[in-house]
Design a protein around this motif. Sequence first.
Motif, PDB file in Angstrom:
ATOM      1  N   ASP A  94      75.125  30.355 -20.452  1.00 10.77           N
ATOM      2  CA  ASP A  94      74.781  30.355 -21.877  1.00 10.77           C
ATOM      3  C   ASP A  94      74.480  28.920 -22.301  1.00 10.77           C
ATOM      4  O   ASP A  94      75.357  28.055 -22.268  1.00 10.77           O
ATOM      5  N   ALA A  95      73.237  28.699 -22.722  1.00 10.40           N
ATOM      6  CA  ALA A  95      72.813  27.345 -23.111  1.00 10.40           C
ATOM      7  C   ALA A  95      73.666  26.801 -24.254  1.00 10.40           C
ATOM      8  O   ALA A  95      73.878  25.593 -24.358  1.00 10.40           O
ATOM      9  N   MET A  96      74.141  27.696 -25.109  1.00  8.65           N
ATOM     10  CA  MET A  96      74.853  27.245 -26.306  1.00  8.65           C
ATOM     11  C   MET A  96      76.371  27.198 -26.116  1.00  8.65           C
ATOM     12  O   MET A  96      77.086  26.747 -27.009  1.00  8.65           O
ATOM     13  N   GLY A  97      76.847  27.707 -25.011  1.00 13.37           N
ATOM     14  CA  GLY A  97      78.296  27.768 -24.836  1.00 13.37           C
ATOM     15  C   GLY A  97      78.732  27.055 -23.569  1.00 13.37           C
ATOM     16  O   GLY A  97      78.033  26.170 -23.043  1.00 13.37           O
ATOM     17  N   SER A  98      79.896  27.481 -23.073  1.00 10.57           N
ATOM     18  CA  SER A  98      80.426  26.819 -21.875  1.00 10.57           C
ATOM     19  C   SER A  98      80.336  27.736 -20.653  1.00 10.57           C
ATOM     20  O   SER A  98      80.589  27.303 -19.529  1.00 10.57           O
ATOM     21  N   ASP A  99      79.925  28.985 -20.883  1.00 10.27           N
ATOM     22  CA  ASP A  99      79.912  29.944 -19.773  1.00 10.27           C
ATOM     23  C   ASP A  99      78.863  29.580 -18.720  1.00 10.27           C
ATOM     24  O   ASP A  99      77.702  29.344 -19.042  1.00 10.27           O
ATOM     25  N   ALA A 127      70.695  21.595 -26.597  1.00 18.93           N
ATOM     26  CA  ALA A 127      71.951  22.098 -26.023  1.00 18.93           C
ATOM     27  C   ALA A 127      71.902  22.018 -24.498  1.00 18.93           C
ATOM     28  O   ALA A 127      72.883  21.637 -23.852  1.00 18.93           O
ATOM     29  N   LEU A 128      70.763  22.374 -23.926  1.00 21.40           N
ATOM     30  CA  LEU A 128      70.641  22.324 -22.458  1.00 21.40           C
ATOM     31  C   LEU A 128      70.758  20.884 -21.951  1.00 21.40           C
ATOM     32  O   LEU A 128      71.495  20.605 -21.004  1.00 21.40           O
ATOM     33  N   ALA A 129      70.028  19.986 -22.606  1.00 23.72           N
ATOM     34  CA  ALA A 129      70.038  18.586 -22.164  1.00 23.72           C
ATOM     35  C   ALA A 129      71.461  18.031 -22.222  1.00 23.72           C
ATOM     36  O   ALA A 129      71.938  17.375 -21.285  1.00 23.72           O
ATOM     37  N   GLU A 130      72.140  18.350 -23.310  1.00 23.29           N
ATOM     38  CA  GLU A 130      73.490  17.837 -23.489  1.00 23.29           C
ATOM     39  C   GLU A 130      74.439  18.369 -22.406  1.00 23.29           C
ATOM     40  O   GLU A 130      75.188  17.613 -21.782  1.00 23.29           O
ATOM     41  N   ARG A 131      74.353  19.673 -22.150  1.00 19.75           N
ATOM     42  CA  ARG A 131      75.278  20.261 -21.162  1.00 19.75           C
ATOM     43  C   ARG A 131      74.963  19.837 -19.736  1.00 19.75           C
ATOM     44  O   ARG A 131      75.863  19.735 -18.900  1.00 19.75           O
ATOM     45  N   LEU A 132      73.693  19.617 -19.455  1.00 20.92           N
ATOM     46  CA  LEU A 132      73.357  19.154 -18.095  1.00 20.92           C
ATOM     47  C   LEU A 132      74.074  17.847 -17.791  1.00 20.92           C
ATOM     48  O   LEU A 132      74.556  17.612 -16.678  1.00 20.92           O
ATOM     49  N   ASP A 141      68.102  10.485 -11.955  1.00 18.01           N
ATOM     50  CA  ASP A 141      66.907  10.813 -11.176  1.00 18.01           C
ATOM     51  C   ASP A 141      66.413  12.238 -11.426  1.00 18.01           C
ATOM     52  O   ASP A 141      65.358  12.632 -10.939  1.00 18.01           O
ATOM     53  N   SER A 142      67.193  13.033 -12.150  1.00 20.40           N
ATOM     54  CA  SER A 142      66.802  14.434 -12.362  1.00 20.40           C
ATOM     55  C   SER A 142      65.594  14.502 -13.296  1.00 20.40           C
ATOM     56  O   SER A 142      65.334  13.562 -14.060  1.00 20.40           O
ATOM     57  N   ARG A 143      64.893  15.624 -13.223  1.00 15.37           N
ATOM     58  CA  ARG A 143      63.721  15.810 -14.104  1.00 15.37           C
ATOM     59  C   ARG A 143      63.935  17.034 -14.989  1.00 15.37           C
ATOM     60  O   ARG A 143      64.524  18.010 -14.519  1.00 15.37           O
ATOM     61  N   VAL A 144      63.446  16.969 -16.212  1.00 17.26           N
ATOM     62  CA  VAL A 144      63.483  18.154 -17.062  1.00 17.26           C
ATOM     63  C   VAL A 144      62.066  18.482 -17.517  1.00 17.26           C
ATOM     64  O   VAL A 144      61.270  17.590 -17.827  1.00 17.26           O
ATOM     65  N   VAL A 145      61.781  19.779 -17.521  1.00 14.84           N
ATOM     66  CA  VAL A 145      60.447  20.248 -17.910  1.00 14.84           C
ATOM     67  C   VAL A 145      60.605  21.014 -19.206  1.00 14.84           C
ATOM     68  O   VAL A 145      61.449  21.919 -19.276  1.00 14.84           O
ATOM     69  N   ARG A 158      59.623  14.582 -33.587  1.00 13.84           N
ATOM     70  CA  ARG A 158      60.353  13.314 -33.459  1.00 13.84           C
ATOM     71  C   ARG A 158      61.830  13.589 -33.191  1.00 13.84           C
ATOM     72  O   ARG A 158      62.447  12.968 -32.320  1.00 13.84           O
ATOM     73  N   ALA A 159      62.386  14.559 -33.926  1.00 12.56           N
ATOM     74  CA  ALA A 159      63.807  14.900 -33.737  1.00 12.56           C
ATOM     75  C   ALA A 159      64.037  15.403 -32.306  1.00 12.56           C
ATOM     76  O   ALA A 159      65.028  15.037 -31.668  1.00 12.56           O
ATOM     77  N   LEU A 160      63.098  16.220 -31.804  1.00 11.57           N
ATOM     78  CA  LEU A 160      63.229  16.753 -30.443  1.00 11.57           C
ATOM     79  C   LEU A 160      63.150  15.622 -29.413  1.00 11.57           C
ATOM     80  O   LEU A 160      63.940  15.561 -28.464  1.00 11.57           O
ATOM     81  N   ASN A 161      62.219  14.715 -29.637  1.00  8.22           N
ATOM     82  CA  ASN A 161      62.111  13.558 -28.740  1.00  8.22           C
ATOM     83  C   ASN A 161      63.407  12.748 -28.751  1.00  8.22           C
ATOM     84  O   ASN A 161      63.889  12.308 -27.707  1.00  8.22           O
ATOM     85  N   GLU A 162      63.949  12.556 -29.962  1.00  8.17           N
ATOM     86  CA  GLU A 162      65.180  11.756 -30.060  1.00  8.17           C
ATOM     87  C   GLU A 162      66.341  12.443 -29.358  1.00  8.17           C
ATOM     88  O   GLU A 162      67.128  11.805 -28.661  1.00  8.17           O
ATOM     89  N   THR A 163      66.415  13.773 -29.512  1.00  5.72           N
ATOM     90  CA  THR A 163      67.504  14.520 -28.855  1.00  5.72           C
ATOM     91  C   THR A 163      67.393  14.395 -27.349  1.00  5.72           C
ATOM     92  O   THR A 163      68.373  14.120 -26.652  1.00  5.72           O
ATOM     93  N   LEU A 164      66.194  14.617 -26.832  1.00  8.78           N
ATOM     94  CA  LEU A 164      66.025  14.528 -25.372  1.00  8.78           C
ATOM     95  C   LEU A 164      66.312  13.109 -24.889  1.00  8.78           C
ATOM     96  O   LEU A 164      66.908  12.907 -23.821  1.00  8.78           O
ATOM     97  N   ALA A 165      65.891  12.132 -25.707  1.00  6.87           N
ATOM     98  CA  ALA A 165      66.069  10.734 -25.305  1.00  6.87           C
ATOM     99  C   ALA A 165      67.545  10.334 -25.241  1.00  6.87           C
ATOM    100  O   ALA A 165      67.908   9.362 -24.573  1.00  6.87           O
TER     101      ALA A 165
END
Length: 484
Positions: A94-99, A127-132, A141-145, A158-165
Amino acid sequence: MVSRVIPVDPFDLVIFGATGDLARRKILPGLFRRFCAGQIPEGSQIIGAARSDMDDASFAEMVAEAIREFGGGRHCEDGTLDQFLSLLAYVPVDAMGSDGWQALGARLGDAPVRAFYFSVGPSLFGALAERLRQYGLADDDSRVVVEKPFGHDLASARALNETLACHFAEEQIYRIDHYLGKETVQNLMAVRFGNMLFEPLWNAQYVDHIQITVSETVGVGGRGSYYDRSGAMRDMVQNHLMQLLCLIAMEPPARFEPDAVRDEKLKVIRALDPVPPHHLVRGQYDAAEGAPGYRADVENPRSRTESFMALKCHISNWRWAGTPFYLRTGKKLRARASEIAVVFKDAPHSIFGSEAGRHRNVLVIRLQPNEGMTLDVTIKEPGPGGMRLVDVPLDMSFAEALGPDGEDVPDAYERLIMDVIRGNQTLFMRGDEVEAAWAWTDPLIEGWEARNDVPKPYDVGSSGPDDSLMLMHRDGRKWRDIRP
Ligand code: NAP
């Protein structure tokens, strides 16, 4: 001619949203075709992840079905599919949880390349970026698409770029625009920068105008509620058509390297003039002969969202000053066709007199169907009876050139995924490019919203609203005919 397969390093690829439409239609069949081409090395792993409760076997079954349905080709039945399925695994996450996160970590191997494909709605990217990072699955070295849509406007992009960054460096982020993965689009760069023939003529002095058309016969399908919040400008123009415009208009980069190419594309977007309202046409398909119109399709009887957009724009720089670029895209039109047409100016003087008619060189870069290029060249009509001129296309169809059944022309997704594994970002949008594109489109959208603009109705199966034809007609030009 069979395309050459360039080996890549073994990889672990996690596809978040592996049970979704995009994964089943494009990503997984694309990976299978690369496997058939011998490009997926031993030691690689493809791990599906989504919330649905499934085990490896039922995921493999789902993938096999998807590959059969969406173009696995002749290798589906010869044992190759089973070999491919043995590379797959599935972990409920679950992208939003801990499962599921620890279980996912346990499934990852130690392949030299680790990539995470976010084939989920953009609201889950953060949420995905944070949990990864939090669960130690991704490192520097990992890549995200990440998939489109990348934002709804400048602020959200801009907000999305900042979150990923917060979690990944720009060199790790691969923003997909699948138009850039098309063979023809890359060939456009090869033709422009690999030949002496075109580049000297590629400017306002010799080019009369450029037309970019992405025409679809389908409606909004099952994406009605998403599409109605978006419309043709956000869904197509801001990303796909802008990217094509950039590749056509950019200066030659010093090298075919990611930042060199993307710097040049960015300069084009930044040189785009604002578009005045009378150079914009918005349309919406009408109900006809029992078929529902756009508003019924999106279940919003008062919708003012455009399913068609045409516009004329200018690039204020030395190369293109005064050359109009006409862009159009729409749904439920007459034919499914995407092309870029570079229309050259008339010869300065006709030695054949006015009766020879008007003839122009047109270079057409066809993205679909039947990817390829044609160049209209004027020649003498064969036979006696004087000097009659006729335009004849020099035709280069890639399917014909590259293989008997076109199977050797890789789909855009295949190429782009392999580029992720290779670590080549050239065909992916950089964060500042996406923001610049929104910075150009936002005022146009705000403008028509402030004017309470109502899109012009057009018939299903037509070429769009009459105003779109007038946009060209006023300038003494016309759109190229898009035929079924
Ligand atoms: P979709 O069919 O709705 O699939 C969404 C996927 O996300 C499913 O696998 C879903 O599986 C998973 N998911 C949803 N919530 C989740 C959560 N909290 N944690 C983990 N997984 C979750 O969407 P899609 O059409 O495949 O599109 C995916 C992305 O690609 C979107 O951003 C879309 O805009 C973009 N895109 C799609 C297309 C296309 O042709 N479909 C084209 C271009 C771009 P579960 O429900 O099992 O969790």
